[in-house]
Design a protein around this motif. Structure first.
Motif, short mmCIF file in Angstrom:
data_model
loop_
_atom_site.label_atom_id
_atom_site.label_comp_id
_atom_site.label_asym_id
_atom_site.label_seq_id
_atom_site.Cartn_x
_atom_site.Cartn_y
_atom_site.Cartn_z
N ASP A 52 0.81 -1.22 0.00
CA ASP A 52 0.00 0.00 0.00
C ASP A 52 0.85 1.27 0.00
N ASP A 53 2.07 1.19 -0.51
CA ASP A 53 2.87 2.39 -0.71
C ASP A 53 2.35 3.13 -1.94
N ILE A 54 1.81 2.38 -2.89
CA ILE A 54 1.22 2.95 -4.10
C ILE A 54 -0.22 2.45 -4.17
N LYS A 55 -1.14 3.35 -4.48
CA LYS A 55 -2.55 2.95 -4.60
C LYS A 55 -2.89 2.80 -6.09
N PRO A 56 -3.17 1.58 -6.54
CA PRO A 56 -3.53 1.41 -7.95
C PRO A 56 -4.96 1.87 -8.20
N HIS A 57 -5.25 2.26 -9.40
CA HIS A 57 -6.62 2.62 -9.78
C HIS A 57 -6.91 2.04 -11.16
N THR A 58 -8.20 1.82 -11.42
CA THR A 58 -8.59 1.28 -12.71
C THR A 58 -9.27 2.35 -13.52
N ASN A 59 -9.25 2.18 -14.81
CA ASN A 59 -9.89 3.09 -15.73
C ASN A 59 -11.40 2.93 -15.58
N PRO A 60 -12.17 4.02 -15.47
CA PRO A 60 -13.63 3.88 -15.34
C PRO A 60 -14.27 3.23 -16.57
N LEU A 61 -13.60 3.30 -17.71
CA LEU A 61 -14.13 2.65 -18.91
C LEU A 61 -13.89 1.15 -18.88
N HIS A 62 -12.89 0.70 -18.13
CA HIS A 62 -12.58 -0.73 -18.00
C HIS A 62 -12.51 -1.08 -16.51
N PRO A 63 -13.64 -1.15 -15.82
CA PRO A 63 -13.58 -1.42 -14.39
C PRO A 63 -13.12 -2.85 -14.12
N ARG A 64 -12.70 -3.07 -12.90
CA ARG A 64 -12.30 -4.43 -12.52
C ARG A 64 -13.48 -5.36 -12.67
N CYS A 65 -13.21 -6.61 -12.90
CA CYS A 65 -14.27 -7.57 -13.15
C CYS A 65 -14.98 -7.93 -11.86
N LYS A 66 -16.05 -7.27 -11.58
CA LYS A 66 -16.95 -7.61 -10.49
C LYS A 66 -18.05 -8.48 -11.10
N GLU A 67 -18.95 -8.96 -10.28
CA GLU A 67 -19.98 -9.90 -10.73
C GLU A 67 -20.82 -9.38 -11.91
N PRO A 68 -21.37 -8.15 -11.85
CA PRO A 68 -22.17 -7.68 -13.00
C PRO A 68 -21.33 -7.54 -14.28
N ASN A 69 -20.08 -7.06 -14.12
CA ASN A 69 -19.22 -6.90 -15.29
C ASN A 69 -18.87 -8.24 -15.90
N MET A 70 -18.63 -9.24 -15.05
CA MET A 70 -18.29 -10.57 -15.56
C MET A 70 -19.47 -11.16 -16.32
N LEU A 71 -20.69 -10.98 -15.79
CA LEU A 71 -21.88 -11.49 -16.49
C LEU A 71 -22.05 -10.81 -17.84
N GLN A 72 -21.87 -9.50 -17.86
CA GLN A 72 -21.99 -8.75 -19.11
C GLN A 72 -20.93 -9.20 -20.12
N MET A 73 -19.70 -9.41 -19.64
CA MET A 73 -18.62 -9.85 -20.51
C MET A 73 -18.91 -11.25 -21.05
#
Length: 187
Positions: A52-73
């Motif tokens: 946690d020295d660096i906080k990663p972030h994801t692009n809002p256009l490509h969010p991390r694969c959560k349950e709804p995103n995985m179903l859509q994919m």
């Protein structure tokens, strides 16, 4: 005698807090780019993220694969595999759906009896195996025994006879129009 227990082991690589913010956003879009700009290895920048020295972030256009995103994919992938697109669907004059453009998922596999017994099956049980190398012979077999019969079976009779083009993308295993076996089935 005093021991120096906490001073042993590999020392952490320290990075100045403002060193990351001074790097242009486009130059730190991934861990490798960030590591190169900080002059550390990508594994070191990965460890810094873990600590946690660096906080990663994801692009809002490509969010991390959560349950709804995985179903859509998965729905998108299945639509792509099954050919469920507007261009391939066929409707009759009454607007009824007569052909969805799918022929099924056809795989390069074969079945043979098992050579040895196994904990879960006996010797001689029919098992499915994957074709190791797809060549001209396998492609011809797939076209003649699986693809053409699937087209004939699923093509709507109301569409009548039409010229159907089968696109072959794998250059090394193209079947020529003059191939004798193909011509027998083709006619």
């Amino acid at each position: 005698m005093a021991t120096k227990v906490h001073n042993s082991g590999r020392k952490k690589i320290q990075v100045a807090p403002n060193a990351i913010t001074n790097i242009n956003m486009g130059d730190r879009s991934c861990i490798r780019d960030l590591a190169a700009k900080l002059n550390v290895s990508s594994s070191t920048s990965g460890r810094m993220i873990k600590r946690d020295d660096i906080k990663p972030h994801t692009n809002p256009l490509h969010p991390r694969c959560k349950e709804p995103n995985m179903l859509q994919m998965m729905e998108w992938v299945l639509d792509l595999l099954m050919g469920d697109t507007a261009q391939t669907k066929r409707f009759n004059a009454q607007g009824e759906w007569i052909f969805d453009g799918t022929l099924g998922i056809l795989s390069f596999t074969y079945q043979e009896p098992a050579k040895r017994s196994y904990k879960y099956r006996g010797k001689g049980t029919i098992i499915t195996k994957v074709v190791k190398s797809v060549g001209r012979k396998e492609t011809r077999n797939m076209l003649i025994n699986q693809i053409v019969p699937a087209i004939i079976q699923k093509w709507p009779p109301s569409e009548g006879p039409k010229v159907i083009f089968i696109q072959q993308d794998n250059v090394g295993s193209h079947i020529s129009q003059t191939d004798e076996e193909w011509q027998q089935v083709h006619q």
